[in-house]
Scaffold this active site. Structure first.
Site, PDB file in Angstrom:
ATOM      1  N   ASN A   9       0.874  -1.164   0.000  1.00  0.00           N
ATOM      2  CA  ASN A   9       0.000   0.000   0.000  1.00  0.00           C
ATOM      3  C   ASN A   9       0.916   1.221   0.000  1.00  0.00           C
ATOM      4  O   ASN A   9       1.433   1.626   1.032  1.00  0.00           O
ATOM      5  CB  ASN A   9      -0.873  -0.058   1.261  1.00  0.00           C
ATOM      6  CG  ASN A   9      -1.816   1.122   1.360  1.00  0.00           C
ATOM      7  OD1 ASN A   9      -1.782   2.045   0.551  1.00  0.00           O
ATOM      8  ND2 ASN A   9      -2.665   1.094   2.383  1.00  0.00           N
ATOM      9  N   ARG A  92      -2.628  -1.876  -3.538  1.00  0.00           N
ATOM     10  CA  ARG A  92      -3.740  -0.935  -3.435  1.00  0.00           C
ATOM     11  C   ARG A  92      -3.513   0.140  -4.496  1.00  0.00           C
ATOM     12  O   ARG A  92      -2.458   0.786  -4.511  1.00  0.00           O
ATOM     13  CB  ARG A  92      -3.749  -0.311  -2.056  1.00  0.00           C
ATOM     14  CG  ARG A  92      -4.855   0.678  -1.903  1.00  0.00           C
ATOM     15  CD  ARG A  92      -4.791   1.309  -0.545  1.00  0.00           C
ATOM     16  NE  ARG A  92      -5.956   2.124  -0.321  1.00  0.00           N
ATOM     17  CZ  ARG A  92      -6.173   2.767   0.796  1.00  0.00           C
ATOM     18  NH1 ARG A  92      -5.312   2.689   1.786  1.00  0.00           N
ATOM     19  NH2 ARG A  92      -7.255   3.499   0.940  1.00  0.00           N
ATOM     20  N   HIS A 180     -11.991   4.591  -0.669  1.00  0.00           N
ATOM     21  CA  HIS A 180     -11.979   3.715   0.520  1.00  0.00           C
ATOM     22  C   HIS A 180     -12.776   2.438   0.259  1.00  0.00           C
ATOM     23  O   HIS A 180     -13.284   1.804   1.188  1.00  0.00           O
ATOM     24  CB  HIS A 180     -12.556   4.430   1.762  1.00  0.00           C
ATOM     25  CG  HIS A 180     -11.678   5.535   2.282  1.00  0.00           C
ATOM     26  ND1 HIS A 180     -12.154   6.767   2.633  1.00  0.00           N
ATOM     27  CD2 HIS A 180     -10.350   5.570   2.507  1.00  0.00           C
ATOM     28  CE1 HIS A 180     -11.164   7.535   3.047  1.00  0.00           C
ATOM     29  NE2 HIS A 180     -10.050   6.822   2.975  1.00  0.00           N
ATOM     30  N   HIS A 207     -15.834   5.587   7.551  1.00  0.00           N
ATOM     31  CA  HIS A 207     -14.394   5.282   7.576  1.00  0.00           C
ATOM     32  C   HIS A 207     -13.698   6.571   7.986  1.00  0.00           C
ATOM     33  O   HIS A 207     -13.525   7.490   7.176  1.00  0.00           O
ATOM     34  CB  HIS A 207     -13.946   4.796   6.190  1.00  0.00           C
ATOM     35  CG  HIS A 207     -12.465   4.556   6.094  1.00  0.00           C
ATOM     36  ND1 HIS A 207     -11.922   3.299   5.985  1.00  0.00           N
ATOM     37  CD2 HIS A 207     -11.412   5.420   6.105  1.00  0.00           C
ATOM     38  CE1 HIS A 207     -10.602   3.403   5.945  1.00  0.00           C
ATOM     39  NE2 HIS A 207     -10.274   4.686   6.004  1.00  0.00           N
ATOM     40  N   GLY A 209     -10.403   7.948   9.149  1.00  0.00           N
ATOM     41  CA  GLY A 209      -8.960   7.852   9.375  1.00  0.00           C
ATOM     42  C   GLY A 209      -8.349   9.208   9.069  1.00  0.00           C
ATOM     43  O   GLY A 209      -9.012  10.238   9.220  1.00  0.00           O
ATOM     44  N   GLY A 211      -7.581  10.079   6.040  1.00  0.00           N
ATOM     45  CA  GLY A 211      -8.584  10.317   5.005  1.00  0.00           C
ATOM     46  C   GLY A 211      -9.901   9.836   5.595  1.00  0.00           C
ATOM     47  O   GLY A 211      -9.901   8.895   6.375  1.00  0.00           O
ATOM     48  N   ARG A 240      -7.301  17.568   4.538  1.00  0.00           N
ATOM     49  CA  ARG A 240      -8.085  17.853   3.326  1.00  0.00           C
ATOM     50  C   ARG A 240      -9.406  18.521   3.707  1.00  0.00           C
ATOM     51  O   ARG A 240      -9.998  18.187   4.726  1.00  0.00           O
ATOM     52  CB  ARG A 240      -8.381  16.559   2.562  1.00  0.00           C
ATOM     53  CG  ARG A 240      -7.175  16.002   1.848  1.00  0.00           C
ATOM     54  CD  ARG A 240      -7.493  14.667   1.183  1.00  0.00           C
ATOM     55  NE  ARG A 240      -6.731  13.599   1.788  1.00  0.00           N
ATOM     56  CZ  ARG A 240      -6.996  12.305   1.618  1.00  0.00           C
ATOM     57  NH1 ARG A 240      -7.992  11.921   0.855  1.00  0.00           N
ATOM     58  NH2 ARG A 240      -6.258  11.394   2.213  1.00  0.00           N
ATOM     59  N   ASP A 282      -4.085  15.797  13.378  1.00  0.00           N
ATOM     60  CA  ASP A 282      -4.173  14.506  14.053  1.00  0.00           C
ATOM     61  C   ASP A 282      -5.231  14.591  15.153  1.00  0.00           C
ATOM     62  O   ASP A 282      -5.131  15.424  16.051  1.00  0.00           O
ATOM     63  CB  ASP A 282      -2.798  14.169  14.652  1.00  0.00           C
ATOM     64  CG  ASP A 282      -2.742  12.736  15.157  1.00  0.00           C
ATOM     65  OD1 ASP A 282      -2.043  11.934  14.526  1.00  0.00           O
ATOM     66  OD2 ASP A 282      -3.407  12.436  16.168  1.00  0.00           O
ATOM     67  N   ARG A 284      -5.968  12.720  17.680  1.00  0.00           N
ATOM     68  CA  ARG A 284      -5.524  12.505  19.071  1.00  0.00           C
ATOM     69  C   ARG A 284      -4.985  13.791  19.678  1.00  0.00           C
ATOM     70  O   ARG A 284      -5.263  14.135  20.819  1.00  0.00           O
ATOM     71  CB  ARG A 284      -4.423  11.432  19.123  1.00  0.00           C
ATOM     72  CG  ARG A 284      -4.933  10.093  19.590  1.00  0.00           C
ATOM     73  CD  ARG A 284      -3.870   9.061  19.453  1.00  0.00           C
ATOM     74  NE  ARG A 284      -3.294   9.091  18.111  1.00  0.00           N
ATOM     75  CZ  ARG A 284      -2.562   8.125  17.592  1.00  0.00           C
ATOM     76  NH1 ARG A 284      -2.289   7.067  18.305  1.00  0.00           N
ATOM     77  NH2 ARG A 284      -2.094   8.198  16.376  1.00  0.00           N
ATOM     78  N   HIS A 331     -11.054   3.935  17.382  1.00  0.00           N
ATOM     79  CA  HIS A 331     -10.357   4.195  18.648  1.00  0.00           C
ATOM     80  C   HIS A 331     -10.851   5.390  19.445  1.00  0.00           C
ATOM     81  O   HIS A 331     -10.355   5.631  20.542  1.00  0.00           O
ATOM     82  CB  HIS A 331      -8.854   4.367  18.390  1.00  0.00           C
ATOM     83  CG  HIS A 331      -8.235   3.183  17.727  1.00  0.00           C
ATOM     84  ND1 HIS A 331      -8.185   1.959  18.337  1.00  0.00           N
ATOM     85  CD2 HIS A 331      -7.679   3.013  16.503  1.00  0.00           C
ATOM     86  CE1 HIS A 331      -7.609   1.088  17.516  1.00  0.00           C
ATOM     87  NE2 HIS A 331      -7.299   1.712  16.396  1.00  0.00           N
ATOM     88  N   GLU A 378      -8.026  -3.412   5.141  1.00  0.00           N
ATOM     89  CA  GLU A 378      -7.925  -3.286   3.683  1.00  0.00           C
ATOM     90  C   GLU A 378      -6.877  -4.255   3.126  1.00  0.00           C
ATOM     91  O   GLU A 378      -7.042  -4.795   2.037  1.00  0.00           O
ATOM     92  CB  GLU A 378      -7.545  -1.840   3.326  1.00  0.00           C
ATOM     93  CG  GLU A 378      -8.664  -0.856   3.585  1.00  0.00           C
ATOM     94  CD  GLU A 378      -8.177   0.549   3.891  1.00  0.00           C
ATOM     95  OE1 GLU A 378      -7.478   0.733   4.911  1.00  0.00           O
ATOM     96  OE2 GLU A 378      -8.491   1.463   3.121  1.00  0.00           O
TER      97      GLU A 378
HETATM   98  P1  ADP Z   1      -4.833   6.414   7.605  1.00  0.00           P
HETATM   99  O1  ADP Z   1      -5.992   7.046   6.888  1.00  0.00           O
HETATM  100  O2  ADP Z   1      -3.529   7.124   7.390  1.00  0.00           O
HETATM  101  O3  ADP Z   1      -4.756   4.898   7.478  1.00  0.00           O
HETATM  102  P2  ADP Z   1      -5.728   5.857  10.326  1.00  0.00           P
HETATM  103  O4  ADP Z   1      -6.911   5.043   9.930  1.00  0.00           O
HETATM  104  O5  ADP Z   1      -4.625   5.174  11.053  1.00  0.00           O
HETATM  105  O6  ADP Z   1      -5.136   6.712   9.147  1.00  0.00           O
HETATM  106  O7  ADP Z   1      -6.278   7.050  11.274  1.00  0.00           O
HETATM  107  C1  ADP Z   1      -5.438   8.042  11.744  1.00  0.00           C
HETATM  108  C2  ADP Z   1      -6.267   8.976  12.632  1.00  0.00           C
HETATM  109  O8  ADP Z   1      -6.788   8.213  13.736  1.00  0.00           O
HETATM  110  C3  ADP Z   1      -5.452  10.117  13.233  1.00  0.00           C
HETATM  111  O9  ADP Z   1      -6.204  11.323  13.208  1.00  0.00           O
HETATM  112  C4  ADP Z   1      -5.287   9.675  14.674  1.00  0.00           C
HETATM  113  O10 ADP Z   1      -5.142  10.761  15.580  1.00  0.00           O
HETATM  114  C5  ADP Z   1      -6.602   8.966  14.907  1.00  0.00           C
HETATM  115  N1  ADP Z   1      -6.565   8.102  16.093  1.00  0.00           N
HETATM  116  C6  ADP Z   1      -5.858   6.974  16.276  1.00  0.00           C
HETATM  117  N2  ADP Z   1      -6.048   6.511  17.538  1.00  0.00           N
HETATM  118  C7  ADP Z   1      -6.885   7.385  18.155  1.00  0.00           C
HETATM  119  C8  ADP Z   1      -7.461   7.489  19.455  1.00  0.00           C
HETATM  120  N3  ADP Z   1      -7.213   6.584  20.391  1.00  0.00           N
HETATM  121  N4  ADP Z   1      -8.281   8.534  19.708  1.00  0.00           N
HETATM  122  C9  ADP Z   1      -8.534   9.458  18.772  1.00  0.00           C
HETATM  123  N5  ADP Z   1      -8.032   9.420  17.522  1.00  0.00           N
HETATM  124  C10 ADP Z   1      -7.218   8.409  17.222  1.00  0.00           C
END
Ligand code: ADP
Length: 393
Positions: A9, A92, A180, A207, A209, A211, A240, A282, A284, A331, A378
Site C-alpha cells: 500500500n 492498493r 476507501h 471510515h 482515518g 482520510g 483535506r 491529528d 488525538r 479508537h 484493507e
Molecule cells: P490512515 O488514513 O492514514 O490509514 P488511520 O486510519 O490510522 O489513518 O487514522 C489516523 C487517525 O486516527 C489520526 O487522526 C489519529 O489521531 C486517529 N486516532 C488513532 N487513535 C486514536 C485514538 N485513540 N483517539 C482518537 N483518535 C485516534
C-alpha cells in the site's frame, strides 16, 4: 515454510506492506511493516504475525525515493524469508477509472491504462503504480494484482454518481467514483457474521482515518458515498477540506491570485482539521488539547459527519445500522459519541459504557439504529482478491 502473498500500500510519503500465508484458507498474517516519512526522515519498522518487532531502520533526515524504499523492503523480506515462497503481490491502487470495476492481474497493457488515470488522482496514483513497475522489472514471473479503492462503488446508480454538469463531461469520466472501497468491501463482507441485520439492511459505514469518508450500503452494496471525483470531497479530513462550494476555488484563483498548485496544496495539505484548528491534523492531538480552536475543529468534524449521515440515510430511504471504522472510528469513543449525538433525530442511541469499551455493538437495546465498531482490514481484502485473481489454491 509457506506460500506468501505480499500486499503493498504505497502512499505519497509511506509504503506499508503485509505478508499473508496463502496456504491457509483464512490467510493468516506472517509479517507487516512500513517505511514512513519517505520525503523527510524515513523510518522503517516491521513486525511478525504475532506483533513482535522484527526490524527497524532510520535514514535520519535523508529522504529516499519509492524505488529505494521498495528495494529496502524486498531485501528485508528476503532476509526474513524463513523458507517462505513469494507467490503473488497485491497492490492498493486508488483509481480504477471507468474501466476497472474489479481487481485485475497486472500486465504491461493494464499498467499503461492505469498510468492514464493519473490526472484523476495525481497525488496517489503515481505512488501506487511505482512499486508495480519496480517489481515487474525485477521479478517479471511474480503475478501482480491491482485492487482499486473505486471498484466497490461501481454498483452505485447513475443518480448517485453523476454531477449536474454537461453530459459530454460526464461521458469523459467527470463523475463521482467514491474511494476507501477496499475498506467498505471488507466491512460489507464482515457484517454477515457480526451483524446479519446490518448486512441485509440500510447501513452507513463511516471510515474515519486521516482520510475520511462515509458510504451507504444497501444489502451490502454501495449505493452512495461522500467522496466523489477525487479523494477530496465529503467530510473534512486530517488536512483535506472535504466538500466545498466550487465558487471558493474560483475566488482563490481570480481574487487571491493563487495558482492551481497552490490551491491543490491548500485543499489537500493545509485544510481540514489542521486548517481549522491551526494546531494539528491529528485527531488525538486535538482531543488532548484545551485550545478553543481544537474544540471548534472537533465540533465541525462531528457536525459534518451528522450532515453527511442525514444525506446518506436519505439516499437509502432510512437507516438500520451505522458502523464506525478506521483510526478515529475504531479508537475514539469521544468522536463516536459526538457523531451519534448528531444522529439522535433518526433514533440513534448509544450505550456509554459499550462505547467506551469499543464493544462491537455500542447502541442501546431500544435504539432504532444499531451502531457498531468494526476494525477494517484493507490489506486482508487485497490479499483475498490477489489470491483469487492470481488463481492461488
Ligand atoms: P490512515 O488514513 O492514514 O490509514 P488511520 O486510519 O490510522 O489513518 O487514522 C489516523 C487517525 O486516527 C489520526 O487522526 C489519529 O489521531 C486517529 N486516532 C488513532 N487513535 C486514536 C485514538 N485513540 N483517539 C482518537 N483518535 C485516534
Amino acid at each position: 515454510m509457506a506460500d506468501v502473498i505480499l500486499v503493498l500500500n504505497a502512499g505519497s510519503s509511506s509504503i506499508k506492506f503485509s505478508a499473508f500465508n496463502a496456504g491457509s484458507p483464512d490467510l493468516p498474517l506472517v509479517m507487516r511493516g512500513q517505511i514512513e516519512g519517505l520525503l523527510s526522515s524515513p523510518h522503517f519498522v516491521a513486525f511478525d504475525g504475532k506483533g513482535s518487532q522484527t526490524g527497524e531502520a532510520n535514514w535520519r533526515d535523508s529522504p529516499i525515493g519509492h524505488e529505494e524504499a521498495v528495494t529496502y523492503i524486498a531485501q528485508f523480506l528476503r532476509g526474513h524469508r524463513d523458507g517462505n515462497q513469494l507467490v503473488a503481490v497485491g497492490h492498493r491502487v486508488v483509481h480504477g477509472g471507468q474501466g476497472f470495476s474489479k481487481p485485475v492481474a497486472v500486465t504491461p497493457g493494464v499498467l499503461d491504462e492505469l498510468e492514464k488515470l493519473t490526472p484523476l488522482a495525481p497525488l496517489h496514483q503515481p505512488h501506487n503504480l511505482k512499486p508495480i513497475r519496480v517489481i515487474a522489472e525485477r521479478n517479471p514471473d511474480v503475478p501482480q494484482v491491482a485492487c482499486f479503492d473505486t471498484a466497490f462503488h461501481a454498483t452505485q446508480p447513475a443518480l448517485a454518481s453523476t454531477f449536474a454538469l454537461p453530459a459530454a463531461l460526464t461521458a469523459q469520466g467527470v463523475r463521482r467514483y467514491g474511494f476507501h472501497g477496499l475498506s467498505y468491501e471488507y466491512i460489507a463482507r464482515t457484517l454477515p457474521d457480526i451483524a446479519p441485520e446490518a448486512a441485509r439492511g440500510r447501513t452507513v459505514v463511516a471510515h474515519l482515518g486521516n482520510g475520511a469518508s462515509m458510504c451507504a450500503l444497501n444489502a451490502g452494496r454501495s449505493v452512495a458515498s461522500t467522496m466523489g471525483f477525487t479523494a477530496l470531497d465529503g467530510l473534512p479530513m486530517g488536512t483535506r477540506s472535504g466538500n466545498l462550494d466550487p465558487g471558493v476555488i474560483l475566488y482563490l484563483l481570480d481574487e487571491l491570485k493563487m495558482d492551481t498548485r497552490g490551491v491543490e496544496d491548500l485543499l489537500y495539505r493545509h485544510s481540514g482539521l489542521l486548517g481549522v484548528s491551526g494546531i494539528s491534523g491529528d485527531m488525538r492531538t486535538l482531543l488532548a488539547s484545551d485550545d478553543a480552536r481544537a474544540a471548534f475543529a472537533i465540533d465541525l468534524y462531528a457536525y459534518r459527519i451528522g450532515r453527511e449521515l442525514g444525506s446518506l440515510a436519505a439516499a437509502l430511504g432510512g437507516l438500520d445500522a451505522l458502523v464506525f471504522t478506521a483510526g478515529i472510528g475504531e479508537h475514539s469513543p469521544e468522536i463516536r459519541r459526538r457523531a451519534c449525538e448528531q444522529a439522535r433525530w433518526c433514533g440513534v442511541e448509544i450505550d456509554g459504557s459499550a462505547n467506551e469499551a469499543g464493544a462491537p455493538c455500542i447502541s442501546t437495546a431500544s435504539s432504532k439504529v444499531a451502531v457498531w465498531v468494526i476494525p477494517t482490514n484493507e490489506e486482508l481484502m487485497i490479499a483475498r482478491h490477489t489470491r483469487e485473481v492470481a488463481g492461488i489454491a
